[in-house]
Design a protein around this motif. Structure first.
Motif, PDB file in Angstrom:
ATOM      1  N   VAL A 193       0.837  -1.202   0.000  1.00  0.00           N
ATOM      2  CA  VAL A 193       0.000   0.000   0.000  1.00  0.00           C
ATOM      3  C   VAL A 193       0.871   1.252   0.000  1.00  0.00           C
ATOM      4  N   LEU A 194       1.864   1.271   0.876  1.00  0.00           N
ATOM      5  CA  LEU A 194       2.728   2.442   0.979  1.00  0.00           C
ATOM      6  C   LEU A 194       3.464   2.707  -0.333  1.00  0.00           C
ATOM      7  N   ASP A 195       3.929   1.643  -0.967  1.00  0.00           N
ATOM      8  CA  ASP A 195       4.640   1.809  -2.237  1.00  0.00           C
ATOM      9  C   ASP A 195       3.724   2.400  -3.311  1.00  0.00           C
ATOM     10  N   ARG A 196       2.485   1.924  -3.358  1.00  0.00           N
ATOM     11  CA  ARG A 196       1.543   2.446  -4.348  1.00  0.00           C
ATOM     12  C   ARG A 196       1.269   3.927  -4.146  1.00  0.00           C
ATOM     13  N   LEU A 197       1.282   4.344  -2.885  1.00  0.00           N
ATOM     14  CA  LEU A 197       0.946   5.731  -2.555  1.00  0.00           C
ATOM     15  C   LEU A 197       2.152   6.664  -2.627  1.00  0.00           C
ATOM     16  N   GLY A 198       3.310   6.123  -2.948  1.00  0.00           N
ATOM     17  CA  GLY A 198       4.500   6.956  -3.067  1.00  0.00           C
ATOM     18  C   GLY A 198       5.355   6.990  -1.820  1.00  0.00           C
ATOM     19  N   GLY A 199       5.306   5.916  -1.031  1.00  0.00           N
ATOM     20  CA  GLY A 199       6.157   5.836   0.145  1.00  0.00           C
ATOM     21  C   GLY A 199       5.768   6.741   1.282  1.00  0.00           C
ATOM     22  N   VAL A 200       4.486   7.079   1.388  1.00  0.00           N
ATOM     23  CA  VAL A 200       4.056   7.934   2.502  1.00  0.00           C
ATOM     24  C   VAL A 200       4.252   7.198   3.815  1.00  0.00           C
ATOM     25  N   PRO A 201       4.505   7.904   4.916  1.00  0.00           N
ATOM     26  CA  PRO A 201       4.654   7.242   6.215  1.00  0.00           C
ATOM     27  C   PRO A 201       3.376   6.510   6.619  1.00  0.00           C
ATOM     28  N   LEU A 202       3.545   5.400   7.284  1.00  0.00           N
ATOM     29  CA  LEU A 202       2.398   4.611   7.736  1.00  0.00           C
ATOM     30  C   LEU A 202       1.481   5.418   8.645  1.00  0.00           C
ATOM     31  N   SER A 203       2.059   6.359   9.381  1.00  0.00           N
ATOM     32  CA  SER A 203       1.266   7.172  10.318  1.00  0.00           C
ATOM     33  C   SER A 203       0.226   8.032   9.608  1.00  0.00           C
ATOM     34  N   ARG A 204       0.347   8.236   8.309  1.00  0.00           N
ATOM     35  CA  ARG A 204      -0.607   9.062   7.575  1.00  0.00           C
ATOM     36  C   ARG A 204      -1.733   8.246   6.944  1.00  0.00           C
ATOM     37  N   LEU A 205      -1.725   6.941   7.127  1.00  0.00           N
ATOM     38  CA  LEU A 205      -2.779   6.089   6.567  1.00  0.00           C
ATOM     39  C   LEU A 205      -3.815   5.763   7.630  1.00  0.00           C
ATOM     40  N   ARG A 206      -5.067   5.895   7.281  1.00  0.00           N
ATOM     41  CA  ARG A 206      -6.160   5.503   8.165  1.00  0.00           C
ATOM     42  C   ARG A 206      -6.379   3.994   8.044  1.00  0.00           C
ATOM     43  N   ALA A 207      -6.410   3.311   9.155  1.00  0.00           N
ATOM     44  CA  ALA A 207      -6.573   1.855   9.138  1.00  0.00           C
ATOM     45  C   ALA A 207      -8.025   1.441   8.938  1.00  0.00           C
ATOM     46  N   ARG A 208      -8.943   2.331   9.250  1.00  0.00           N
ATOM     47  CA  ARG A 208     -10.362   2.049   9.079  1.00  0.00           C
ATOM     48  C   ARG A 208     -10.995   3.147   8.242  1.00  0.00           C
ATOM     49  N   PRO A 209     -11.705   2.758   7.196  1.00  0.00           N
ATOM     50  CA  PRO A 209     -11.874   1.416   6.639  1.00  0.00           C
ATOM     51  C   PRO A 209     -10.550   0.804   6.180  1.00  0.00           C
ATOM     52  N   ALA A 210     -10.576  -0.505   5.978  1.00  0.00           N
ATOM     53  CA  ALA A 210      -9.360  -1.209   5.579  1.00  0.00           C
ATOM     54  C   ALA A 210      -8.838  -0.658   4.256  1.00  0.00           C
ATOM     55  N   PRO A 211      -7.527  -0.637   4.081  1.00  0.00           N
ATOM     56  CA  PRO A 211      -6.955  -0.150   2.815  1.00  0.00           C
ATOM     57  C   PRO A 211      -7.582  -0.841   1.605  1.00  0.00           C
ATOM     58  N   GLY A 212      -8.040  -0.027   0.676  1.00  0.00           N
ATOM     59  CA  GLY A 212      -8.716  -0.544  -0.508  1.00  0.00           C
ATOM     60  C   GLY A 212     -10.224  -0.519  -0.410  1.00  0.00           C
ATOM     61  N   GLU A 213     -10.754  -0.265   0.800  1.00  0.00           N
ATOM     62  CA  GLU A 213     -12.201  -0.323   1.014  1.00  0.00           C
ATOM     63  C   GLU A 213     -12.835   1.040   1.305  1.00  0.00           C
ATOM     64  N   ALA A 214     -12.029   2.078   1.473  1.00  0.00           N
ATOM     65  CA  ALA A 214     -12.578   3.393   1.814  1.00  0.00           C
ATOM     66  C   ALA A 214     -13.352   3.982   0.637  1.00  0.00           C
ATOM     67  N   THR A 215     -14.392   4.734   0.950  1.00  0.00           N
ATOM     68  CA  THR A 215     -15.250   5.353  -0.059  1.00  0.00           C
ATOM     69  C   THR A 215     -15.284   6.867   0.141  1.00  0.00           C
TER      70      THR A 215
END
Length: 218
Positions: A13-35
């Motif tokens: 996921v991080l690689d697809r997004l351009g190496g953003v830090p994990l701390s900037r990703l919301r875990a909920r909804p699960a990656p790939g499921e957010a609307t």
């Protein structure tokens, strides 16, 4: 758009997004499921400003100095655009759907009336818009790969100029969709944007100097 079943690992996921830090990703909804509904809910909560990328909610980093520069730039561009009735300007919470499944929120964006249906400010929270000018004020957690992806997305959606504003070096790197190479501006270098804001002129010093301002002595 990526889905949860496409994700092999969080590193994927991080690689697809351009190496953003994990701390900037919301875990909920699960990656790939957010609307987009999830995006609106998070942004409306006031806890963060997020973008929607490949079904992932990605928080936008923004500090005090970055926000000051974005406000200063936005105010200058807005004043010119309003005076000449060219279009409108949005800030760091101004989400726009660049393409299906991709919602970005430039720190500053100028949208000409020609790009807007009915030549009126959209009423929906996430309109289908591609800005003429998109400005990203860089923070410590912004990565080169993330910015390269954003530039490509903006250009693919029809944006003419993308500015990367670097507070540390006090430079503005301008990417022009019609030019093969970006150009860096600093100090008293004159920036003109006749393609989208005819007659507008600014120098980096005009707003970077705000970082050095002090209040009057007591």
């Amino acid at each position: 758009m990526a889905t949860a079943t496409d994700v092999l690992s969080m590193q994927d996921v991080l690689d697809r997004l351009g190496g953003v830090p994990l701390s900037r990703l919301r875990a909920r909804p699960a990656p790939g499921e957010a609307t987009e509904a999830d995006l609106i809910a998070v942004n409306d909560s006031g806890t963060a400003i997020c973008e929607l990328v490949d079904g992932v909610l990605v928080e936008k980093p923004m500090g005090n100095r970055e926000s000051l520069l974005a406000m200063s730039l936005g105010a200058m561009i807005r004043a010119f655009a309003r005076a000449h009735k060219l279009g409108f300007v949005t800030g760091e919470a101004g989400t726009m759907r660049l393409m299906p499944g991709l919602v970005r929120a430039p720190d500053v964006a100028f949208i000409s009336w020609e790009r807007v249906p009915g030549r009126r400010v959209p009423t929906e929270p996430i309109p289908d818009l591609s800005p003429d000018l998109a400005i990203e004020v860089l923070s410590a957690s912004d990565t080169r790969a993330e910015m390269e992806r954003k530039i490509g997305e903006y250009f693919a959606s029809g944006t003419t100029f993308v500015w990367l504003v670097e507070p540390k070096t006090r430079t503005i790197t301008i990417h022009d969709r019609d030019e093969p190479e970006a150009r860096a501006f600093s100090g008293s270098d004159a920036i003109v944007l006749n393609k989208v804001l005819p007659g507008f002129r600014i120098t980096p010093a005009e707003f970077f100097d705000e970082l050095d301002e002090q209040g009057p002595p007591n």
